[in-house]
Design a protein around this motif. Structure first.
Motif, mmCIF file in Angstrom:
data_model
loop_
_atom_site.group_PDB
_atom_site.id
_atom_site.type_symbol
_atom_site.label_atom_id
_atom_site.label_comp_id
_atom_site.label_asym_id
_atom_site.label_seq_id
_atom_site.Cartn_x
_atom_site.Cartn_y
_atom_site.Cartn_z
ATOM 1 N N ASP A 81 52.883 2.274 20.998
ATOM 2 C CA ASP A 81 51.707 1.634 20.401
ATOM 3 C C ASP A 81 50.687 1.235 21.470
ATOM 4 O O ASP A 81 49.491 1.177 21.204
ATOM 5 C CB ASP A 81 52.107 0.384 19.599
ATOM 6 N N ILE A 82 51.164 0.960 22.684
ATOM 7 C CA ILE A 82 50.281 0.534 23.776
ATOM 8 C C ILE A 82 49.946 1.701 24.697
ATOM 9 O O ILE A 82 48.820 1.858 25.148
ATOM 10 C CB ILE A 82 50.937 -0.623 24.562
ATOM 11 N N ILE A 83 50.943 2.535 24.991
ATOM 12 C CA ILE A 83 50.760 3.731 25.820
ATOM 13 C C ILE A 83 50.968 4.925 24.888
ATOM 14 O O ILE A 83 52.066 5.474 24.799
ATOM 15 C CB ILE A 83 51.776 3.760 26.996
ATOM 16 N N PRO A 84 49.921 5.346 24.178
ATOM 17 C CA PRO A 84 50.102 6.348 23.126
ATOM 18 C C PRO A 84 50.348 7.767 23.635
ATOM 19 O O PRO A 84 50.873 8.601 22.899
ATOM 20 C CB PRO A 84 48.782 6.282 22.350
ATOM 21 N N TYR A 85 50.009 8.018 24.900
ATOM 22 C CA TYR A 85 50.081 9.400 25.380
ATOM 23 C C TYR A 85 50.583 9.439 26.818
ATOM 24 O O TYR A 85 50.071 8.731 27.685
ATOM 25 C CB TYR A 85 48.685 10.032 25.301
ATOM 26 N N ILE A 95 51.804 6.662 36.908
ATOM 27 C CA ILE A 95 51.611 6.252 35.525
ATOM 28 C C ILE A 95 50.814 4.953 35.474
ATOM 29 O O ILE A 95 49.942 4.779 34.624
ATOM 30 C CB ILE A 95 52.963 6.117 34.795
ATOM 31 N N PHE A 96 51.071 4.039 36.387
ATOM 32 C CA PHE A 96 50.338 2.776 36.402
ATOM 33 C C PHE A 96 48.847 3.001 36.672
ATOM 34 O O PHE A 96 48.004 2.312 36.118
ATOM 35 C CB PHE A 96 50.937 1.809 37.416
ATOM 36 N N LYS A 97 48.527 3.953 37.521
ATOM 37 C CA LYS A 97 47.121 4.284 37.786
ATOM 38 C C LYS A 97 46.467 4.790 36.497
ATOM 39 O O LYS A 97 45.353 4.404 36.154
ATOM 40 C CB LYS A 97 47.022 5.320 38.900
ATOM 41 N N TYR A 98 47.167 5.643 35.762
ATOM 42 C CA TYR A 98 46.686 6.144 34.475
ATOM 43 C C TYR A 98 46.464 4.988 33.501
ATOM 44 O O TYR A 98 45.432 4.909 32.825
ATOM 45 C CB TYR A 98 47.692 7.156 33.905
ATOM 46 N N LEU A 103 43.385 4.124 30.566
ATOM 47 C CA LEU A 103 43.540 3.318 29.352
ATOM 48 C C LEU A 103 42.843 1.964 29.452
ATOM 49 O O LEU A 103 42.726 1.250 28.460
ATOM 50 C CB LEU A 103 45.031 3.117 29.035
ATOM 51 N N LYS A 104 42.409 1.605 30.681
ATOM 52 C CA LYS A 104 41.691 0.344 30.927
ATOM 53 C C LYS A 104 42.508 -0.885 30.541
ATOM 54 O O LYS A 104 41.981 -1.885 30.058
ATOM 55 C CB LYS A 104 40.339 0.313 30.199
#
Length: 181
Positions: A81-85, A95-98, A103-104
């Protein structure tokens, strides 16, 4: 004002949310995705992630290497729900950079529990070690700055000569601010 230099080359600072990514810039680091899938939360996962039974979660398992030597096996569960993709390109990078740049979202803090255990058959094979060799386990729960849990992970780190660094600060306590448990 005194500014303390807390850089320790080669150390993994346990209070840093992006510890391994930070030191891996100085070394030849790589990631190998072992699995990436969408799963339904079972009872244990729903309790840990504080979600409903059957909620969709993104499961990632990857092998991290430093100087081409396996260092860590990471198994992570992301709140869909928070990281949809998440795709292989994102998972082979930071992943944290993404999460922060694309995702801001603002990552706030992590809770970590360190323990030791013995390697199972699968992990021993990935590390090229013997079954039952010791490993360090870091269980993490990672939250956004608003307190929302979006990730839990279990990282098995192989026995090797590495050092962990903890920075501990004393909080200012007002008289009577601690209550008996």
């Amino acid at each position: 004002v005194f500014l303390r230099n807390i850089s320790n080359p080669g150390y993994l600072m346990m209070t840093d949310i992006q510890g391994l990514d930070k030191i891996s810039k100085k070394y030849n680091s790589s990631r190998k995705i072992l699995s990436l899938s969408i799963i339904e939360a079972d009872e244990e996962l729903s309790n840990r992630m504080k979600c409903s039974l059957g909620a969709k979660k993104k499961q990632l398992k990857r092998l991290r290497c430093i100087n081409n030597v396996p260092f860590e096996i990471e198994e992570s569960f992301y709140n869909k729900d928070i990281i949809p993709y998440l795709n292989t390109e994102i998972c082979n990078s930071s992943i944290f950079k993404y999460i922060q740049d694309d995702l801001k979202l603002k990552i706030g803090f992590t809770d970590r529990i360190l323990s030791c255990d013995k390697l199972n058959v699968e992990d021993a094979s990935l590390f090229k070690l013997d079954i039952n060799d010791p490993c360090l386990i870091i269980d993490s729960s990672v939250f956004l700055n608003n307190g929302t849990l979006f990730l839990i992970s279990k990282n098995n780190q192989k026995k090797s000569k590495y050092q962990l660094f903890f920075l501990i600060r004393l909080a200012s306590l007002k008289k009577g601010s601690l209550k008996s448990i």
